[in-house]
Motif scaffolding. Structure first.
Motif, PDB file in Angstrom:
ATOM      1  N   SER A 164       0.829  -1.302  -0.027  1.00 28.96           N
ATOM      2  CA  SER A 164       0.080  -0.163   0.000  1.00 28.96           C
ATOM      3  C   SER A 164       0.740   1.315   0.069  1.00 28.96           C
ATOM      4  N   VAL A 165       2.168   1.089   0.796  1.00 31.79           N
ATOM      5  CA  VAL A 165       2.994   2.304   0.510  1.00 31.79           C
ATOM      6  C   VAL A 165       3.387   2.648  -0.677  1.00 31.79           C
ATOM      7  N   ALA A 166       3.670   1.591  -1.424  1.00 34.75           N
ATOM      8  CA  ALA A 166       4.253   1.629  -2.762  1.00 34.75           C
ATOM      9  C   ALA A 166       3.215   2.407  -3.500  1.00 34.75           C
ATOM     10  N   ARG A 167       1.906   1.916  -3.488  1.00 37.16           N
ATOM     11  CA  ARG A 167       0.838   2.445  -4.342  1.00 37.16           C
ATOM     12  C   ARG A 167       0.406   3.933  -3.867  1.00 37.16           C
ATOM     13  N   SER A 168       0.770   4.334  -2.577  1.00 33.79           N
ATOM     14  CA  SER A 168       0.653   5.591  -2.152  1.00 33.79           C
ATOM     15  C   SER A 168       1.605   6.709  -2.688  1.00 33.79           C
ATOM     16  N   SER A 169       2.772   5.972  -3.032  1.00 32.68           N
ATOM     17  CA  SER A 169       3.807   6.765  -3.458  1.00 32.68           C
ATOM     18  C   SER A 169       3.965   7.041  -4.902  1.00 32.68           C
ATOM     19  N   ALA A 170       2.927   6.811  -5.582  1.00 39.46           N
ATOM     20  CA  ALA A 170       2.868   7.012  -7.027  1.00 39.46           C
ATOM     21  C   ALA A 170       3.270   8.229  -7.520  1.00 39.46           C
ATOM     22  N   ALA A 171       3.076   9.325  -6.702  1.00 41.55           N
ATOM     23  CA  ALA A 171       3.572  10.594  -7.092  1.00 41.55           C
ATOM     24  C   ALA A 171       5.188  10.481  -7.023  1.00 41.55           C
ATOM     25  N   GLY A 172       5.865   9.583  -6.230  1.00 44.17           N
ATOM     26  CA  GLY A 172       6.978   9.549  -6.200  1.00 44.17           C
ATOM     27  C   GLY A 172       7.801   8.434  -6.918  1.00 44.17           C
ATOM     28  N   ALA A 173       8.376   7.362  -6.246  1.00 43.51           N
ATOM     29  CA  ALA A 173       8.726   6.144  -6.839  1.00 43.51           C
ATOM     30  C   ALA A 173       7.824   5.152  -6.161  1.00 43.51           C
ATOM     31  N   SER A 174       7.943   3.789  -6.749  1.00 37.87           N
ATOM     32  CA  SER A 174       7.186   2.793  -6.338  1.00 37.87           C
ATOM     33  C   SER A 174       8.184   1.680  -5.922  1.00 37.87           C
ATOM     34  N   GLY A 175       7.654   0.786  -5.308  1.00 38.23           N
ATOM     35  CA  GLY A 175       8.486  -0.310  -4.875  1.00 38.23           C
ATOM     36  C   GLY A 175       8.263  -1.255  -6.095  1.00 38.23           C
ATOM     37  N   PHE A 176       9.173  -2.365  -6.138  1.00 40.95           N
ATOM     38  CA  PHE A 176       9.518  -3.217  -6.751  1.00 40.95           C
ATOM     39  C   PHE A 176      10.005  -4.586  -6.418  1.00 40.95           C
ATOM     40  N   THR A 177      10.102  -5.703  -7.217  1.00 42.53           N
ATOM     41  CA  THR A 177      10.798  -6.933  -6.936  1.00 42.53           C
ATOM     42  C   THR A 177      11.886  -6.941  -8.114  1.00 42.53           C
ATOM     43  N   ILE A 178      12.821  -7.172  -7.650  1.00 40.73           N
ATOM     44  CA  ILE A 178      14.260  -7.755  -8.287  1.00 40.73           C
ATOM     45  C   ILE A 178      13.994  -9.089  -8.754  1.00 40.73           C
ATOM     46  N   THR A 179      13.939  -9.197 -10.203  1.00 40.92           N
ATOM     47  CA  THR A 179      13.497 -10.548 -10.697  1.00 40.92           C
ATOM     48  C   THR A 179      14.873 -11.153 -11.279  1.00 40.92           C
ATOM     49  N   ASP A 180      15.845 -10.556 -11.483  1.00 41.20           N
ATOM     50  CA  ASP A 180      16.985 -11.237 -12.318  1.00 41.20           C
ATOM     51  C   ASP A 180      17.584 -12.362 -11.233  1.00 41.20           C
ATOM     52  N   PRO A 181      17.543 -13.590 -11.633  1.00 39.01           N
ATOM     53  CA  PRO A 181      18.204 -14.581 -10.697  1.00 39.01           C
ATOM     54  C   PRO A 181      19.593 -14.593 -10.386  1.00 39.01           C
ATOM     55  N   ARG A 182      20.288 -13.626 -11.059  1.00 33.85           N
ATOM     56  CA  ARG A 182      21.813 -13.573 -11.040  1.00 33.85           C
ATOM     57  C   ARG A 182      21.842 -12.515  -9.735  1.00 33.85           C
ATOM     58  N   ILE A 183      20.860 -11.841  -9.259  1.00 33.10           N
ATOM     59  CA  ILE A 183      20.954 -10.843  -7.884  1.00 33.10           C
ATOM     60  C   ILE A 183      20.509 -11.509  -6.970  1.00 33.10           C
ATOM     61  N   LYS A 184      21.196 -12.215  -6.120  1.00 31.63           N
ATOM     62  CA  LYS A 184      20.704 -12.958  -4.970  1.00 31.63           C
ATOM     63  C   LYS A 184      21.006 -12.475  -3.591  1.00 31.63           C
ATOM     64  N   GLU A 185      21.988 -11.396  -3.671  1.00 29.81           N
ATOM     65  CA  GLU A 185      22.623 -10.866  -2.273  1.00 29.81           C
ATOM     66  C   GLU A 185      22.598  -9.261  -2.608  1.00 29.81           C
ATOM     67  N   SER A 186      21.495  -8.806  -3.076  1.00 27.16           N
ATOM     68  CA  SER A 186      21.473  -7.372  -3.343  1.00 27.16           C
ATOM     69  C   SER A 186      21.715  -6.392  -2.004  1.00 27.16           C
ATOM     70  N   SER A 187      22.795  -5.744  -2.081  1.00 26.53           N
ATOM     71  CA  SER A 187      23.149  -5.237  -0.774  1.00 26.53           C
ATOM     72  C   SER A 187      23.436  -3.622  -0.886  1.00 26.53           C
ATOM     73  N   GLY A 188      23.080  -3.030  -1.948  1.00 28.13           N
ATOM     74  CA  GLY A 188      23.188  -1.658  -2.041  1.00 28.13           C
ATOM     75  C   GLY A 188      22.329  -1.282  -3.133  1.00 28.13           C
ATOM     76  N   LEU A 189      21.804   0.023  -2.980  1.00 27.93           N
ATOM     77  CA  LEU A 189      20.887   0.668  -3.864  1.00 27.93           C
ATOM     78  C   LEU A 189      21.250   2.235  -4.361  1.00 27.93           C
ATOM     79  N   ALA A 190      21.230   2.473  -5.342  1.00 26.94           N
ATOM     80  CA  ALA A 190      21.472   4.002  -5.811  1.00 26.94           C
ATOM     81  C   ALA A 190      20.749   4.193  -6.868  1.00 26.94           C
ATOM     82  N   ALA A 191      19.909   5.391  -6.748  1.00 23.16           N
ATOM     83  CA  ALA A 191      18.973   5.759  -7.758  1.00 23.16           C
ATOM     84  C   ALA A 191      19.690   6.604  -9.034  1.00 23.16           C
TER      85      ALA A 191
END
Length: 345
Positions: free
Chosen positions: A31-58
């Motif tokens: 619901s938070v992701a939906r409510s933030s439509a004016a900004g950014a939305s949440g998502f699921t990382i689907t790439d099977p190579r990314i198993k230990e995502s440890s950092g994010l940068a926009a």
């Protein structure tokens, strides 16, 4: 670190009702992701190579794209993930940096370059130096090989483990937050990094147990997260100010990453694991003290230092919040010692 099962156990053992809270957080996160439509939305990382995502940068030049990387045992790779689909749209292979040891963080500087922190140390201070890699953010999204600069880093007060690297979006100065069972610290790098010598980082503030951090795009706030908390601090005179204000971060089994959206309206929280979810939390307006915070959901674990029931303080003294954090930390550290890898050259 692969501690997902353990942190789930911690949640069940030392955080009463946290199984329900985790389920509630998952629903609330949507619901938070939906409510933030004016900004950014949440998502699921689907790439099977990314198993230990440890950092994010926009990304600043590719709207809705986030850069991430695996924790370790992957290679010199950085991935661009499209938040609209969760799919990888580019993989950057770094050359000129040797073999990465324990990559834990990524940040985008005002110079348009990505800074990758090979700063983890699962042996708690065994390695007397760590590295930062830097390369220009690619203008085109495609698999590419780039030559990166490598910077050697040491701490003025001795080797330590760290998982958070933040580049200030105005000054370009690099900061590292250490991760300590006693008391972590915020370390400031030199005004400019040198590729020819050792870059000494000096402690400028004490911090709680931190797994990642990010500056707001205007540089006025610093948000830090750990396994059991998230806080935003006003950034003044080159330091975090005050005790910070808690942010309503989601419960995630392995809470590893945080970043601001490019427009600064949303915080994105990520975790390790296959098909890991990145949860979007809208940024609230700055408070009178200059911080930014979101109200806590019922049943959420108070941030360290935040008011608890009946006026309890979650950061000082032997309070319930501190006790929970202490027990959880002991269990995590115990598992780490059992799972430590041999150091690599």
């Amino acid at each position: 670190m692969r501690l997902l099962p353990l942190t789930a156990v911690i949640a069940l053992v030392v955080l009463p009702g946290s199984a329900a809270a985790a389920a509630e957080s998952s629903v609330a996160g949507s619901s938070v992701a939906r409510s933030s439509a004016a900004g950014a939305s949440g998502f699921t990382i689907t790439d099977p190579r990314i198993k230990e995502s440890s950092g994010l940068a926009a990304s600043r030049i590719h709207p809705g794209v986030y850069w991430t990387h695996n924790d370790s045992d992957d290679g010199p790779y950085v991935y661009a993930v499209d938040s609209a689909t969760g799919k990888t749209v580019a993989r950057v292979t770094l050359t000129g940096v040797g073999t990465p040891r324990d990559v834990e963080a990524i940040s985008l500087g005002p110079d348009g370059q990505l800074y990758v922190g090979d700063i983890g140390d699962n042996l708690n201070g065994t390695w007397d130096h760590v590295w930062i890699y830097r390369f220009p953010e690619p203008k085109q999204l495609a698999d590419v090989t780039v030559k990166a600069e490598q910077f050697t880093v040491k701490y003025a007060d001795g080797a330590r483990n760290a998982e958070a690297l933040m580049v200030h979006p105005v000054t370009g100065r690099v900061y590292i937050a250490s991760k300590s069972e006693d008391k972590g610290g915020l370390y400031e790098g030199p005004e400019k990094l040198s590729a020819s010598g050792t870059n000494v980082f000096r402690r400028i503030a004490d911090l709680p147990w931190v797994t990642d951090g990010a500056f707001s795009p205007d540089g006025g706030r610093l948000t830090l997260r750990g396994y059991f908390f998230a806080k935003t601090y006003p950034w003044k005179d080159g330091k975090p100010e005050g005790e910070g204000e808690r942010v309503d971060a989601p419960w995630q089994g392995q809470a590893e990453s945080v970043t601001y959206s490019a427009d600064g309206t949303t915080l994105l929280f990520g975790s390790e694991g296959e098909s890991s979810r990145v949860v979007a939390v809208p940024v609230k307006a700055a408070s009178a003290s200059g911080g930014s915070a979101a109200p806590a959901k019922p049943g959420a674990t108070p941030a360290a230092g935040a008011p608890g029931p009946a006026g309890e303080q979650g950061g000082g003294g032997f309070t319930k919040g501190a006790a929970v954090l202490a027990v959880g930390t002991v269990l995590v550290l115990g598992a780490k010692r059992l799972l430590r890898r041999k150091p690599r050259d």
